[in-house]
Design an enzyme around this catalytic site. Structure first.
Site, short mmCIF file in Angstrom:
data_model
loop_
_atom_site.label_atom_id
_atom_site.label_comp_id
_atom_site.label_asym_id
_atom_site.label_seq_id
_atom_site.Cartn_x
_atom_site.Cartn_y
_atom_site.Cartn_z
CG HIS A 149 35.92 -13.70 53.39
ND1 HIS A 149 36.38 -13.32 52.16
CD2 HIS A 149 37.00 -14.22 54.05
CE1 HIS A 149 37.67 -13.58 52.08
NE2 HIS A 149 38.07 -14.14 53.20
P1 TYD Z 1 41.40 -13.53 55.85
O1 TYD Z 1 41.25 -12.72 54.61
O2 TYD Z 1 40.23 -13.62 56.76
O3 TYD Z 1 41.90 -15.00 55.50
P2 TYD Z 1 41.18 -16.10 54.56
O4 TYD Z 1 40.26 -15.38 53.67
O5 TYD Z 1 42.29 -16.77 53.84
O6 TYD Z 1 40.51 -17.07 55.46
O7 TYD Z 1 42.67 -12.96 56.63
C1 TYD Z 1 43.19 -13.58 57.77
C2 TYD Z 1 43.86 -12.53 58.65
O8 TYD Z 1 44.95 -11.91 57.96
C3 TYD Z 1 42.93 -11.41 59.05
O9 TYD Z 1 43.18 -11.10 60.41
C4 TYD Z 1 43.34 -10.23 58.20
C5 TYD Z 1 44.80 -10.50 57.89
N1 TYD Z 1 45.18 -10.02 56.55
C6 TYD Z 1 45.96 -8.88 56.41
O10 TYD Z 1 46.35 -8.22 57.40
N2 TYD Z 1 46.32 -8.46 55.15
C7 TYD Z 1 45.93 -9.15 54.05
O11 TYD Z 1 46.27 -8.74 52.90
C8 TYD Z 1 45.10 -10.31 54.18
C9 TYD Z 1 44.60 -11.08 53.01
C10 TYD Z 1 44.76 -10.72 55.46
#
Ligand code: TYD
Length: 138
Positions: free
Chosen positions: A50
């Site tokens: 993303h």
């Molecule tokens: P995401 O940023 O999509 O993970 P990655 O980029 O590593 O694949 O986040 C995964 C899940 O965690 C999503 O449901 C949002 C949650 N999240 C939080 O609640 N707080 C945070 O600071 C982060 C980074 C993620």
């Protein structure tokens, strides 16, 4: 800063064990609002496909190794992180994925923003459009 960049961190070498650190504004171009980390990644998994509209990040491989692949909508660049005394600055509006995690790797991520689900761009075509407009998106 508008460009991705490897930032080398101080390394205080000591026979009792080494120490590194970062702080704003000396090493980091932004003040930290949030810290998170990614760990226990199963072999072959990929994280973070993303971009962020506003959020900037700094990523350090505190342990083990992984690759951060950044795409500006036109070209892609791979940064291999495998030492805890440097990290990758990721400006806003770069599509990023993290892959090739080694066993027991630990990715530390600091951000200049609190968590905001609305800041994510999860569709690559939408990202290209926002970044470059329609005429350049290919
Ligand atoms: P995401 O940023 O999509 O993970 P990655 O980029 O590593 O694949 O986040 C995964 C899940 O965690 C999503 O449901 C949002 C949650 N999240 C939080 O609640 N707080 C945070 O600071 C982060 C980074 C993620």
């Amino acid at each position: 800063m508008n460009w991705p960049e490897i930032i080398n961190l101080p390394k205080i070498i000591d026979k009792r064990g080494n120490l590194s650190f970062f702080e704003h504004p000396k090493q980091l171009p932004f003040a930290i609002a949030r810290t998170y980390w990614i760990y226990d990644v199963p072999g072959g998994e990929m994280r973070g496909s993303h971009a962020f509209k506003e959020q900037q990040e700094f990523i350090v491989a505190l342990s083990g190794s992984f690759d951060v692949v950044l795409n500006d909508g036109i070209k892609e660049e791979k940064f291999s992180l495998n030492r805890s005394y440097y990290g990758l600055y990721v400006p806003k509006m770069y599509w990023r994925r993290m892959e090739n995690f080694s066993t027991n790797s630990l990715a530390l991520v600091v951000s200049d923003k609190k968590f905001d689900a609305g800041d994510y761009i999860r569709d690559f075509e939408e990202f290209k459009k926002l970044k470059h407009g329609t005429q350049n998106s290919f």
